[in-house]
Structure formats: structure tokens, C-alpha cells
Design an enzyme around this catalytic site. Structure first.
Site, mmCIF file in Angstrom:
data_model
loop_
_atom_site.group_PDB
_atom_site.id
_atom_site.type_symbol
_atom_site.label_atom_id
_atom_site.label_comp_id
_atom_site.label_asym_id
_atom_site.label_seq_id
_atom_site.Cartn_x
_atom_site.Cartn_y
_atom_site.Cartn_z
ATOM 1 N N ARG A 65 0.879 -1.082 -0.052
ATOM 2 C CA ARG A 65 -0.006 0.091 -0.072
ATOM 3 C C ARG A 65 0.853 1.217 -0.082
ATOM 4 N NH1 ARG A 65 -2.128 2.345 4.511
ATOM 5 N NH2 ARG A 65 -2.287 0.191 5.671
ATOM 6 N N TYR A 124 -14.757 18.031 -15.513
ATOM 7 C CA TYR A 124 -15.271 16.652 -15.740
ATOM 8 C C TYR A 124 -16.442 16.557 -14.641
ATOM 9 C CZ TYR A 124 -15.513 11.377 -15.311
ATOM 10 O OH TYR A 124 -15.837 10.273 -15.135
ATOM 11 N N ASP A 197 -5.726 18.903 -14.460
ATOM 12 C CA ASP A 197 -6.161 17.836 -14.988
ATOM 13 C C ASP A 197 -5.570 17.770 -16.147
ATOM 14 O OD1 ASP A 197 -7.306 15.627 -15.963
ATOM 15 O OD2 ASP A 197 -8.988 15.620 -14.631
ATOM 16 N N LYS A 222 -6.801 6.551 -19.485
ATOM 17 C CA LYS A 222 -7.082 7.232 -21.033
ATOM 18 C C LYS A 222 -5.564 7.093 -21.813
ATOM 19 C CE LYS A 222 -11.060 8.583 -19.495
ATOM 20 N NZ LYS A 222 -11.289 8.034 -18.380
HETATM 21 C C1 LIG Z 1 -10.794 14.711 -17.858
HETATM 22 C C2 LIG Z 1 -10.991 13.499 -16.727
HETATM 23 N N1 LIG Z 1 -10.457 13.516 -15.573
HETATM 24 C C3 LIG Z 1 -10.753 12.452 -14.684
HETATM 25 C C4 LIG Z 1 -11.440 11.440 -14.935
HETATM 26 C C5 LIG Z 1 -11.447 10.211 -14.234
HETATM 27 O O1 LIG Z 1 -10.779 9.115 -14.462
HETATM 28 P P1 LIG Z 1 -10.959 7.633 -14.135
HETATM 29 O O2 LIG Z 1 -12.246 7.150 -14.832
HETATM 30 O O3 LIG Z 1 -9.830 7.036 -14.640
HETATM 31 O O4 LIG Z 1 -11.384 7.690 -12.461
HETATM 32 C C6 LIG Z 1 -12.021 11.258 -16.383
HETATM 33 C C7 LIG Z 1 -12.614 10.221 -16.889
HETATM 34 O O5 LIG Z 1 -13.440 10.385 -17.701
HETATM 35 C C8 LIG Z 1 -11.661 12.446 -17.276
HETATM 36 O O6 LIG Z 1 -12.238 12.580 -18.445
#
Ligand SMILES: Cc1ncc(COP(=O)(O)O)c(C=O)c1O
Length: 407
Positions: A65, A124, A197, A222
């Protein structure tokens, strides 16, 4: 002066634990790919070493962990991509999902009771909900701003003195591009932490920390892993945020597992190749759709009529692999008919995979919003989003054209 290794070279080689007695049982060979260390705990030749490792006086591994060699290999590769030599002290931490990483980044910015956070309206949806519901329940106030209007950001930061400002390098689904350099000038002056992000951009298109961000977050589900087979997240930051992220991960426990870390690290090696192809394909698809009679509007930063075409040229090394467009036919029915007519493009949420993915934002990423808020954000019922893959662009264009022909 010796030329530092380029991004593409670092993507392939960084992080691999190819030397060091601890990694090889037999000194006569070592694996060229860091093995998957499926072990919850790590033993040492004597308990004094375990004591020093647990106390942080000696580098090593103790409990999965906290740390794991396969996970560490992926994290080291990321540091080499996010923060080459110029930014000593930056560390990366891998999480089980992008949301777990986002949560840790927000908590590391000390979003505690009484604090205000200024977030992009275009964030998001789950990040916005995390702020409002989870951090909100602990007394954090979230205010929103159009992050692509610098004047508005400047005004709100001066008014609210937020502890943190949260933006995305490229927004979903209209692909607005944030001027991270200018925003970081504003947050630095106000003493606010800037969290970016950079899921849509990846470190290949933008090193947000170099542009002044304090903490960068990625959903590694992604582009970083790139093959649509894992969920993962990463936070990269320098002092003092790195230590806070490490502590939060230890205590909350959202660490990435070694199997997923291995896949993510393998995916990372081809990030530049995939991104080059995805950006090139997206440019070709966007320009083809822009002249198609059954399409009224195309959103891609490569197009001169995109509101952030100029900003993209300054803060991104290429214009990204996502394209969205509005159909000439109106309403949700038209978007659904188009999506159902696709034969090659895969109808699915998520993005950044080797496959071209097509989705209807109003009923997926923006489903939870009221129709009026969707309209205000420009998420029309006949808007379709593509996450362009690495196929031959002509095959994707043919599929899009045959689906448009059915409308
Ligand atoms: C811009 C963005 N940030 C964060 C996330 C969250 O990622 P996860 O689905 O890997 O938790 C997403 C998911 O689509 C996203 O598009």
C-alpha cells in the site's frame, strides 16, 4: 553540453528497474521489463533494515500500500516525462483510478473546512461532484468560473482568494484549451494552488508543471495507458504537495496494483507514437467534417475558427486527439441514429484508446446536468464526440461518412 535524452527515448527507457541487486535473483541476468511484483510485503536481510525502510531512513520497499517496485517503475517513468531535469523534487504517485488521484490532489491542496476552491465550469462532471458533495460536506465551498475567460478567472481569484484553482488543460466535449501559463501567473500572485487535470493533453502535449501548475493529475485510464484495458490515475507534484499526496495515498489506500501498473508502464512507452497518430488523424477528420454538408459545427483546436486556436499554439505541442461536432439534423434522435449507423468506430465512453470511440456527451459525460446547464455549456443534443484512435484515418472518415449518409 550533453543533450538530455528526448521525450520519446525517456518514454521507452525510464523507470525500468534493470540493474540493482534487489531486482535480480541471479546476478548473471536481469529482466529488460520490470517484473510484476505480486507481493503484498517485502522482507529484508535483517530486521534493522526493515526498521530503517519503514522509518524512511533507507530507500526500499516494505508494504504494497506504501510502495511496490512495479508501481515505482511506472511512477519514475512518469516523472521523467512530466519533469525532466529542470524540475528536481517532482514525484509521481499512481492511483487505482483518475478519480482517486484527483481526490488526493485536492486533499493535498489542503481543502479543509472554511476553504474555497475555484473550479472550471467545464470540469469533468465527477470532479465537480466530488468537490461539491465530498469536500462540500467537510465545509469546503466550491465556486465555478469560465476557465477559458482569463478576465473572469482573475476577477474571481481576487474576490475569493481560493486555496486552490482546478482546471483542465483541454475541456470536454468542446475542447477548450486553458492558458495554463497565464492562469498560473494569477494563482501564484494570489497564493492559490493550481491543480491541472491534463488527462486530455498528456505530458507529451503539455508539461503543466513547467507552465506553472503546482499539481498535475491524469486519468491514466486514457491516453497514458492507451489501450482501454485498465483504470488508473496519477498525481505529479513537487514540494510541499508531493509529501501530502504520498501520505494521503498511504492512509486512504487508493494505490494502483502492480498488474495495472505494469500495463500502464507498457502503454506509456508508445505514448508519443500513439499521440502523433491520434493528433494527425483528428486534424484530418476535423477538417473533413468541417466541409461536410450534414455537419454544422466542428470543435477541434487545429481549426482556425476554434476560440482557443491561438492559445493551443502556445500551451500545447499539438492539438489533441478529440474532436466533437454538431449534426445538421437536430435533436438527440439524430445523434443516436448517427451513432447506431457507425460500423468501425466503437460506441463507448472513455477516450484515449487505440480505437476510435464515439459517444453522445449529453447522455454520457454530461448526463447529470440539467438541460439548461448543458445548453449554457454548449453541449447540444445533436453533439457527438470522437476520441480518435490510431487506425488509418481514411477508414475512420469512410465510416463517419457512411453514417452521415444515413441521416
Ligand atoms: C478529464 C478527466 N479527468 C478525470 C477522469 C476520471 O478518471 P477515471 O475514470 O480513471 O477515474 C476522467 C474520466 O473520464 C476524465 O475525463
Amino acid at each position: 553540453m550533453k543533450q538530455p535524452r528526448r521525450f520519446e527515448t525517456r518514454a521507452v527507457h525510464s523507470g525500468e528497474h534493470r540493474t540493482g541487486a534487489g531486482d535480480a535473483r541471479d546476478g548473471s541476468f536481469y529482466p529488460i521489463s520490470t517484473p510484476i511484483y505480486a507481493s503484498t510485503t517485502f522482507s529484508h536481510p535483517n530486521i534493522e533494515t526493515t526498521d530503517r525502510v519503514l522509518g524512511g531512513e533507507e530507500q526500499g520497499y516494505s508494504y504494497a500500500r506504501y510502495d511496490n517496485p512495479t508501481v515505482r517503475a511506472f511512477e519514475e517513468a512518469l516523472v521523467s516525462l512530466e519533469a525532466p531535469e529542470s524540475q528536481a523534487g517532482v514525484r509521481a504517485f499512481a492511483f487505482g483510478s483518475g478519480m482517486a488521484a484527483t481526490h488526493a490532489a485536492l486533499a493535498a491542496a489542503e481543502l479543509t473546512g472554511g476553504a474555497t476552491v475555484l473550479a472550471a465550469e467545464q470540469l469533468y462532471g465527477s470532479t465537480a461532484t466530488l468537490l461539491v458533495q465530498v469536500f462540500g460536506a467537510n465545509g469546503v465551498e466550491t465556486r465555478f468560473v469560465d476557465a477559458y475567460d482569463l478576465g473572469a478567472v482573475e476577477k474571481k481569484v481576487a474576490e475569493l482568494k481560493p486555496r486552490a484553482v482546478v482546471v483542465e488543460s483541454i475541456s470536454n466535449p468542446l475542447l477548450r484549451v486553458a492558458d495554463i501559463e497565464a492562469i498560473s501567473g494569477i494563482t501564484r500572485a494570489a497564493g492559490s494552488a493550481l491543480i491541472v487535470d491534463n488527462t486530455f493533453g498528456t505530458p507529451y502535449l503539455q508539461r503543466s508543471l513547467e507552465l506553472g501548475a503546482d499539481i498535475v493529475v491524469h486519468s491514466a485510464t486514457k491516453y497514458l495507458s492507451g489501450h482501454g484495458d485498465i483504470t488508473a490515475g496519477v498525481v505529479a507534484a513537487g514540494p510541499p504537495y508531493d509529501a501530502a499526496v504520498e501520505q494521503i495515498r498511504k492512509l486512504v489506500g487508493g494505490v494502483l496494483g502492480p498488474f495495472e501498473a505494469w500495463l500502464a508502464h507498457r502503454g506509456l512507452k508508445t505514448l508519443p507514437l500513439r499521440m502523433n497518430r491520434q493528433c494527425e488523424n483528428a486534424r484530418r477528420i476535423a477538417s473533413r467534417l468541417a466541409t461536410h454538408p450534414k455537419v454544422t459545427k466542428v470543435n477541434h483546436p487545429s481549426l482556425e475558427d476554434h476560440p482557443d486556436h491561438e492559445t493551443a499554439g502556445r500551451v500545447l505541442s499539438d492539438t489533441g486527439g478529440l474532436v466533437s461536432f454538431e449534426l445538421a439534423a437536430e435533436g438527440r434522435e439524430a445523434a443516436f441514429a448517427f451513432l447506431n449507423a457507425l460500423k468501425l468506430c466503437v460506441k463507448a465512453p472513455s477516450l484515449g484508446d487505440v480505437y476510435t470511440l464515439a459517444i453522445h456527451p449529453a447522455t454520457s459525460s454530461h448526463r447529470e446536468l440539467s438541460p439548461s446547464r448543458r445548453e449554457r455549456l454548449g453541449v447540444a443534443e445533436n453533439l457527438v464526440r470522437l476520441s480518435v484512435g490510431i487506425e488509418h484515418a481514411d477508414d475512420v472518415i469512410s465510416d463517419l461518412e457512411q453514417a452521415l449518409d444515413t441521416l
